[in-house]
Design a protein around this motif. Structure first.
Motif, mmCIF file in Angstrom:
data_model
loop_
_atom_site.group_PDB
_atom_site.id
_atom_site.type_symbol
_atom_site.label_atom_id
_atom_site.label_comp_id
_atom_site.label_asym_id
_atom_site.label_seq_id
_atom_site.Cartn_x
_atom_site.Cartn_y
_atom_site.Cartn_z
ATOM 1 N N VAL A 94 0.860 -1.179 0.000
ATOM 2 C CA VAL A 94 0.000 0.000 0.000
ATOM 3 C C VAL A 94 0.900 1.233 0.000
ATOM 4 C CG1 VAL A 94 -1.838 1.256 1.164
ATOM 5 C CG2 VAL A 94 -1.774 -1.253 1.286
ATOM 6 N N VAL A 95 0.726 2.089 -0.997
ATOM 7 C CA VAL A 95 1.550 3.290 -1.102
ATOM 8 C C VAL A 95 1.082 4.298 -0.056
ATOM 9 C CG1 VAL A 95 2.381 5.127 -2.604
ATOM 10 C CG2 VAL A 95 1.861 2.871 -3.575
ATOM 11 N N VAL A 96 1.990 4.657 0.858
ATOM 12 C CA VAL A 96 1.634 5.587 1.928
ATOM 13 C C VAL A 96 2.342 6.928 1.787
ATOM 14 C CG1 VAL A 96 1.063 3.771 3.567
ATOM 15 C CG2 VAL A 96 3.421 4.617 3.448
ATOM 16 N N GLN A 97 3.265 7.023 0.820
ATOM 17 C CA GLN A 97 3.941 8.293 0.566
ATOM 18 C C GLN A 97 4.444 8.300 -0.868
ATOM 19 O OE1 GLN A 97 6.814 9.793 3.494
ATOM 20 N NE2 GLN A 97 8.191 10.386 1.827
ATOM 21 N N GLY A 98 4.305 9.427 -1.534
ATOM 22 C CA GLY A 98 4.819 9.574 -2.886
ATOM 23 C C GLY A 98 3.749 9.391 -3.942
ATOM 24 N N PRO A 99 4.147 9.398 -5.234
ATOM 25 C CA PRO A 99 3.189 9.206 -6.325
ATOM 26 C C PRO A 99 2.427 7.900 -6.147
ATOM 27 C CG PRO A 99 5.335 9.863 -7.180
ATOM 28 C CD PRO A 99 5.527 9.585 -5.720
ATOM 29 N N GLY A 100 1.116 7.961 -6.330
ATOM 30 C CA GLY A 100 0.289 6.772 -6.145
ATOM 31 C C GLY A 100 -0.174 6.566 -4.731
#
Length: 208
Positions: A94-100
């Protein structure tokens, strides 16, 4: 006349019924195209594990989901759209920081190579060019031990867990925060663990 790939409906008065092709029942006027597997027919690749090495099985596409996992085959009758991740899901990034940010990607059984290239098994095509296009990092799920490992890929960019570089294979703990780059951080979430693996579902299905 429509061009539906699976069926044609003809009026009983339609002279061009396709009888010469043997596609349907003249009394009902309903004709169904029979799709036979050939060299050009679509196939699904199922990644599983045999006794000694990884095996890939190519099976003609059907309207049912078929799961080949850990050497155990289980057929499920619910219809599903074909997904590149043909293994059962064992976890997520799960992307929690940055693009996406806010997006998640599936992890499957065995070797997951991760990169920004859309053709990677686990793709993060959200625009962070600091992530290697291919094989930035690898996540492995072993269905026998029910454990996850993280290992460096062949890409030039590094991955960190906390402040430590992933330089050698190491256990990957649930909810680990993985720094794929200075921009993109992901949270690892395990679905399979010591209490559950998809082979349990297959075994329960076989016993019924």
């Amino acid at each position: 006349m429509g061009k539906d790939k699976t069926s044609w409906l003809f009026d009983e008065t339609d002279n061009d019924t396709g009888d010469d092709l043997g596609l349907g029942d003249e009394s009902t006027g309903v004709f169904t195209e029979s799709m036979q597997h050939s060299g050009d027919a679509p196939t699904h690749a199922y990644l599983g594990f045999g006794e000694n090495e990884a095996e890939t099985q190519f099976v003609p596409s059907t309207d049912k989901t078929e799961i080949y996992h850990g050497g155990v085959a289980g057929k499920y009758s619910e219809k599903a759209e074909f997904d590149d991740m043909v293994d059962p899901i064992v976890g997520w990034f799960v992307v929690v920081q940055g693009p996406g940010i806010g997006q998640s990607v599936n992890l499957g059984s065995g070797m997951n190579t991760i990169g920004r290239d859309p053709d990677e098994r686990v793709a993060l095509p959200f625009g962070d060019t600091l992530i290697s296009s291919k094989d930035h990092v690898r996540v492995i799920y072993d269905d026998e031990s029910r454990e996850f490992l993280i290992a460096p890929g062949s890409g030039s960019n590094v991955t960190k867990i906390g402040t430590k570089i992933v330089a050698t294979p190491q256990p990957l703990e649930n909810y680990s925060l993985i720094r794929l780059s200075k921009q993109t951080h992901v949270r690892f979430v395990a679905f399979c663990n010591e209490d559950f693996d998809w082979s349990d579902v297959a075994e329960n299905t076989d016993q019924k």
